[in-house]
Design a protein around this motif. Structure first.
Motif, short mmCIF file in Angstrom:
data_model
loop_
_atom_site.label_atom_id
_atom_site.label_comp_id
_atom_site.label_asym_id
_atom_site.label_seq_id
_atom_site.Cartn_x
_atom_site.Cartn_y
_atom_site.Cartn_z
N VAL A 166 35.25 37.13 29.87
CA VAL A 166 35.54 37.23 31.29
C VAL A 166 34.44 38.02 32.02
O VAL A 166 33.94 37.62 33.07
CB VAL A 166 36.92 37.90 31.49
N ILE A 170 32.00 36.79 35.09
CA ILE A 170 31.99 37.43 36.41
C ILE A 170 30.56 37.86 36.76
O ILE A 170 30.08 37.61 37.88
CB ILE A 170 32.95 38.63 36.44
N MET A 173 28.51 34.91 37.82
CA MET A 173 28.80 34.42 39.17
C MET A 173 28.27 35.37 40.23
O MET A 173 27.78 34.96 41.27
CB MET A 173 30.30 34.21 39.34
N ARG A 174 28.35 36.69 39.96
CA ARG A 174 27.84 37.66 40.95
C ARG A 174 26.35 37.50 41.15
O ARG A 174 25.82 37.76 42.23
CB ARG A 174 28.14 39.09 40.46
N LEU A 179 26.39 29.16 44.65
CA LEU A 179 27.63 28.68 44.06
C LEU A 179 28.18 27.58 44.96
O LEU A 179 27.85 27.52 46.14
CB LEU A 179 28.63 29.83 43.95
N GLN A 182 33.33 25.48 47.49
CA GLN A 182 34.69 25.69 46.98
C GLN A 182 34.68 25.36 45.50
O GLN A 182 34.17 24.33 45.10
CB GLN A 182 35.68 24.73 47.66
N PHE A 183 35.26 26.22 44.68
CA PHE A 183 35.47 25.84 43.27
C PHE A 183 36.70 26.54 42.75
O PHE A 183 37.11 27.58 43.28
CB PHE A 183 34.22 26.12 42.42
N TYR A 184 37.31 25.95 41.74
CA TYR A 184 38.62 26.42 41.29
C TYR A 184 38.65 26.76 39.80
O TYR A 184 39.57 27.38 39.34
CB TYR A 184 39.68 25.36 41.61
N THR A 200 40.95 28.80 34.95
CA THR A 200 41.18 28.96 36.39
C THR A 200 40.61 30.31 36.82
O THR A 200 40.58 31.27 36.05
CB THR A 200 42.68 28.94 36.75
N LEU A 201 40.20 30.37 38.08
CA LEU A 201 39.67 31.63 38.60
C LEU A 201 40.75 32.71 38.60
O LEU A 201 40.46 33.88 38.38
CB LEU A 201 39.13 31.42 40.02
N GLY A 202 42.00 32.29 38.80
CA GLY A 202 43.10 33.26 38.78
C GLY A 202 43.20 33.95 37.44
O GLY A 202 43.40 35.17 37.36
N ILE A 204 40.80 34.35 35.25
CA ILE A 204 39.63 35.22 35.07
C ILE A 204 39.85 36.54 35.80
O ILE A 204 39.58 37.62 35.28
CB ILE A 204 38.35 34.52 35.58
N LEU A 205 40.39 36.44 37.02
CA LEU A 205 40.57 37.64 37.83
C LEU A 205 41.65 38.55 37.28
O LEU A 205 41.65 39.75 37.54
CB LEU A 205 40.92 37.25 39.26
N ARG A 209 37.88 42.47 31.24
CA ARG A 209 36.51 41.96 31.11
C ARG A 209 36.18 41.48 29.70
O ARG A 209 35.41 40.54 29.52
CB ARG A 209 35.51 43.05 31.50
N PHE B 183 47.12 30.04 41.75
CA PHE B 183 46.88 30.53 43.11
C PHE B 183 45.40 30.41 43.41
O PHE B 183 44.56 30.38 42.51
CB PHE B 183 47.42 31.95 43.32
N LEU B 201 39.28 32.87 45.68
CA LEU B 201 39.01 33.55 44.43
C LEU B 201 37.53 33.44 44.07
O LEU B 201 36.95 34.36 43.50
CB LEU B 201 39.88 32.96 43.31
N LEU B 205 35.05 36.52 43.08
CA LEU B 205 34.35 36.56 41.79
C LEU B 205 32.84 36.67 41.96
O LEU B 205 32.15 37.13 41.06
CB LEU B 205 34.68 35.30 40.99
N SER B 206 32.34 36.23 43.10
CA SER B 206 30.88 36.21 43.23
C SER B 206 30.37 37.36 44.09
O SER B 206 29.20 37.41 44.42
CB SER B 206 30.43 34.86 43.79
#
Lengths: 462, 462
Positions: A166, A170, A173-174, A179, A182-184, A200-202, A204-205, A209, B183, B201, B205-206
Motif C-alpha cells: 500500500v 501511495i 501516485m504522489r 494521473l 478520474q480513476f477508481y 479499489t482506492l478505498g 488502499i486508503l 502502509r 465508496f 479518492l 492518494l496523489s
C-alpha cells in the motif's frame, strides 16, 4: 423554536440546471444581444447542459450565442454535443479554441469526438492539437474496430507491480507526473505487463502502509479484449456492477482501462436505439436533425410498411364478392387486424426487451412461447365474447358475431406465436430483432386477421 | 519466433459467464440430480448470473437446484433476483441462510429487497436479522416516499470536517471501525453536518499528507434532497457523469450517499419501462411471469385498443353505401390507415424518447412539430405518387388513384402533428407520454385515414 441557522442556504453553490425559465431567459438574452445577461446565465451551468442548450436553439441563435458569449466551448461541451452539431460548432470556433478544448480531454473522449467527423480537415486539426503521446494513443485507438472496447478505453491507467505494498502504491501516485482525470482502481500487473488483479482506492486508503496489495485485491476481476464489442462491455458493466476494468491485447498485456461513464453512455445509446428501432426510426435520428434528414430516415420503414399493407389488401381483394354482399364485413374487418397487431406488438416488445437483457434464452424460450400463445388465446376468448356481442347488437346477425369472435381468437393466438417466434428466429439469424420484427409481426397479424375473418364469413355467411 | 510465454493463459481466473452451453449443462446436472457437477458448474459464476439462471429455469428445477447445491443464496443473488421470484426463493431458504445473506448487504440493498415484499413475515424476518443500527437505518429509509432518493441512498458514508488535511483523512479511514463496501469520495462537512464539498479518492492518494482537503475538492458538487424523485437523481447522474453524491435532509444535513450502481439500475429500469409502455405492456411485466399474470397485464391495453378500433369502424360504417358501390375502397382503405399509424408511431416514438432525455423542450417544440408536419407532408407526397399509380394500375380508375393519394398526404401530415403534439400535451398534463400516446395517435390516424379516404371517394367517385 427552530434554529435560525437551519434555514440558511447551504454553504456551497450548486450548479444550476437548464430548466424552462432559464432556457427562455437565455433565448431572450440572445435575441436582445445582451452579452452581460448571457454570460451571467451561462456562467453557473454545467457543460452537459450548455451542450443541450446548443442543441435546442436555432442555428441563428447558436451563431449569436457563440459570438457574444465570453466563455468558451470547452472539451466537455464538445464531447456532449450530438454528432450532427459537432461539425457546425467546430467550424464556428477559432482554431486555438478547438486546440485548447481538445487538450483537456482524455484520449477516449478525443476518439469519440473525431471518429465520426466527416470533415477530415477538422479531424486533422484536432489530432494536430494533441501532444505526441496523446496523438499516438488516439491514432492507435482508431485502428481498432468501430464499436469495440479499444475505441472506448482511455490509455491513462494507474498500474503497479503486484508485489508492491500500500505504501509503495501511495508514494508512486504522489510522485506520478500525471494521473488520469478520474480513476477508481490501481491495477496490479505481472512482469509481462499483464493485469493480474486490481485494488479499489478505498481499500488502499483504509489499509496500513505495509499491507501487500495482493492481500486487499478485489475478489472479482474481469478484463476485456481490445476487440470485444462495446455492447458486450456495457452489458458486463451493468450485469456485474463494474466501475472500471482493464483492456488487454491478445497477449493479455494491459492496453488501457474502460470506466463506468463510457459504459453508461453505451447502455443509454442502446436503450434509445431499441426504442427507436422498434418504431421503425433510424436509430441515429436526433431531435435536432433537419427536416430533410427526417424524411430520408423515415422513408425506408414506411416503404416496408407500404409493401406489407398492400399484401394485406391483396388478401382482402380475394374476398371482394363477399364484401359486396355483406358490407358490414368491411366495417368490422379492421378491428380483427388491429387487435392482432396490438397483441403481436405487445408480445414482440416483451421478447425484444428480454433478448436485449438476456433474460430470454434457450432455457425458457419454449416456455415463453407457450405462455404467449396461451395468453393470446385467453385474451382472444375474452375479446371474442365482447366483439361477438357487439357484432350481434350492431348488425343484428348472430352469425356475424360468431365470425368475428372466432377470427379474433385465431388472430390473437397467432399474434402471441409470431410476437415471440419472429424476434427469436431473427436473433438466431444474426439480425437485430428490434429492427425487423415489427414489420414481420404486423404483416402476419394483418394477413391472418383479414383472411380468417373474411374466409370464415365466406363459408358461414354466404 | 513468438515468445512461448505470450500464449499462456492469463495469470488470473476470470469468472465464467452464463452462456447457452453452461445453461444446458446446468439443467442436465439438475435433471440428473448430479450434485458434484452442479457445484462445479455454479462455483465460478457471479451472483448476478446465478440470479439470471434461477429466473430462466422452471420452478421444479429451481427447487431441485436449491436442494442439491452446496453453495448458498447470498445477499448479492437475492438483490439481483426479479421481484416476482424473491418471495418464492425466500420461502425456500432456511431462516439462518436468509439472515446471513441479508447481513452482507448495504442498507440501500436491504431496502430494495424488502420494500415490495407482499409477505410481511418475510420482511419482519429480514429486519430481525439486521443489527440494531442497520435495522434503524432501513426502517428510516422506508419512511421516505417510494421512488425517492431516500430509498436509494446508503447510510454508510465517509465524511470528515472540511478543514482537515489529506493526512488526517487517511488516518481517519485507516482507523475507522467500518467503511462502506464501495465508496468514491470523502465528503467534507461543516460543523452542522452539512456537506460542503467532496474529494475524490484519487486526489487524496496523489496529494501530500499536509494538503488541506479544501484545496483539492471537486469543482462540481451536487447534493440531492432526500425526497427528490429517483428519476431526477438518475437523470442527474447520467447528465453530469456523477459517480456518487450526498443526500441531505431539508436542513441540508448529510443523511447518506447515492452511488452510480443505484443510478444505473434506475436508468436501466426506466429505459425498459418506456419500451414496454410504448407497446402497451405493463412496465412491471417480467419474462418469468406466469400466464395468468401476462393475460391480466396485457388485457387493459387491448381493451383500450378495441374501443379505438370500434371508433374507426364507426367512421367506416358512415360510408357503407359508398363501399357497397365501389368495393375496391374496402380493399384499399386499410393502406391509408396503416401508413398513417406507422408514420404517427415514428413521430411519437421520437418525441417520447426526446421528452425522456429532455431534448424536447419549450425552446424547440414548435420547430420539431413543424419539422414533423413538413416531413409527413413530403413522405406523404412520395407515397401518394406511388399509391396513386398502384391504385390506377390495380383498379384502372384514375380517380381512385387520386383519392388514395390525397388521403395519404392528409393522413401523414396529421400523423406528424399528432405524433409530436399528443405526447407533448400529455407530458404537460402530468401523464406519462410513453404510456398513453400510442392509443391516441393511432386513433387519430385511423379515424382521419378512413374519413379522408372514404369521404373523398364519396365526393369524387359517386
Amino acid at each position: 423554536m427552530a434554529d435560525p441557522a437551519d434555514t440558511q442556504d447551504p454553504p456551497y453553490e450548486d450548479e444550476v440546471e437548464l430548466d424552462e425559465p432559464r432556457l427562455r431567459a437565455i433565448r431572450e438574452a440572445i435575441e436582445a444581444r445582451d452579452r452581460t445577461q448571457l454570460d451571467d446565465l451561462l456562467e453557473p451551468m454545467h457543460g452537459a447542459d450548455i451542450a443541450d442548450l446548443l442543441e435546442q436553439i436555432t442555428e441563428a441563435e447558436r451563431a449569436t450565442l457563440l459570438e457574444l458569449w465570453s466563455g468558451h466551448v470547452d472539451g466537455e461541451i464538445l464531447s456532449e454535443l450530438e454528432e450532427s452539431l459537432r461539425e457546425e460548432i467546430l467550424d464556428a470556433l477559432p482554431a486555438e479554441d478547438v486546440a485548447e478544448a481538445v487538450r483537456e480531454l482524455d484520449t477516449d473522449d478525443v476518439v469519440d469526438l473525431i471518429e465520426n467527423l466527416e470533415d477530415t480537415d477538422q479531424a486533422d486539426a484536432i489530432l494536430g492539437a494533441l501532444d505526441e503521446i496523446d496523438r499516438a494513443a488516439v491514432e492507435q485507438a482508431l485502428t481498432y474496430p468501430e464499436y469495440s472496447a479499444g475505441r472506448l478505453m482511455q490509455r491513462e491507467v494507474v498500474m503497479v507491480p503486484s508485489f508492491w505494498t500500500v505504501g509503495q502504491a501511495i508514494d508512486h501516485m504522489r510522485h506520478a507526473e500525471s494521473l488520469p482525470e478520474q480513476f477508481y482502481h490501481v491495477i496490479l500487473t505481472d512482469p509481462r505487463m499483464r493485469p493480474v488483479g486490481h485494488v479499489t482506492l478505498g481499500k488502499i486508503l483504509s489499509s496500513p502502509r505495509e499491507t501487500p496489495l495482493s492481500e486487499i485485491e478485489e475478489e472479482s476481476f474481469r478484463t476485456f479484449e481490445v476487440t470485444e464489442p462495446e455492447a458486450e462491455v456495457a452489458y458486463a458493466f451493468n450485469q456485474y456492477h463494474l466501475i472500471s476494468a482493464p483492456v488487454v491485447d491478445h497477449n493479455d498485456r494491459l492496453l488501457g482501462v474502460i470506466t463506468i461513464d463510457d459504459a453508461i453512455r453505451i447502455l443509454d445509446e442502446e436503450a434509445g436505439e431499441d426504442i427507436l428501432r422498434l418504431a421503425g426510426v433510424d436509430s441515429e435520428e436526433a431531435i435536432s436533425n433537419r427536416t430533410f434528414d427526417v424524411v430520408r430516415r423515415r422513408f425506408p420503414w414506411l416503404a416496408v410498411n407500404l409493401v406489407t399493407a398492400i399484401l394485406a389488401s391483396m388478401v382482402i381483394s380475394q374476398f371482394e364478392n363477399v364484401i359486396a354482399e355483406v358490407v358490414a364485413l368491411a366495417v368490422l374487418m379492421p378491428i380483427v387486424a388491429s387487435m392482432g397487431g396490438n397483441a403481436g406488438t405487445q408480445s414482440l416488445t416483451v421478447a425484444v426487451r428480454a433478448l436485449a437483457t438476456r433474460d430470454l434464452t434457450g432455457a425458457n424460450v419454449w416456455r415463453v412461447i407457450r405462455r404467449e400463445v396461451v395468453a393470446g388465446g385467453i385474451n382472444g376468448l375474452a375479446f371474442a365474447v365482447i366483439m361477438g356481442i357487439v357484432g350481434v347488437v350492431w348488425f343484428g346477425t348472430p352469425m356475424l358475431g360468431l365470425v368475428i369472435a372466432v377470427a379474433m381468437v385465431i388472430n390473437l393466438v397467432v399474434a402471441g406465436l409470431a410476437g415471440v417466434g419472429i424476434p427469436v428466429v431473427l436473433q438466431k439469424a444474426g439480425i437485430d430483432p428490434a429492427l425487423a420484427s415489427g414489420a414481420f409481426v404486423t404483416t402476419v397479424t394483418d394477413v391472418v386477421g383479414f383472411f380468417a375473418f373474411l374466409g370464415l364469413a365466406a363459408v358461414w355467411l354466404l
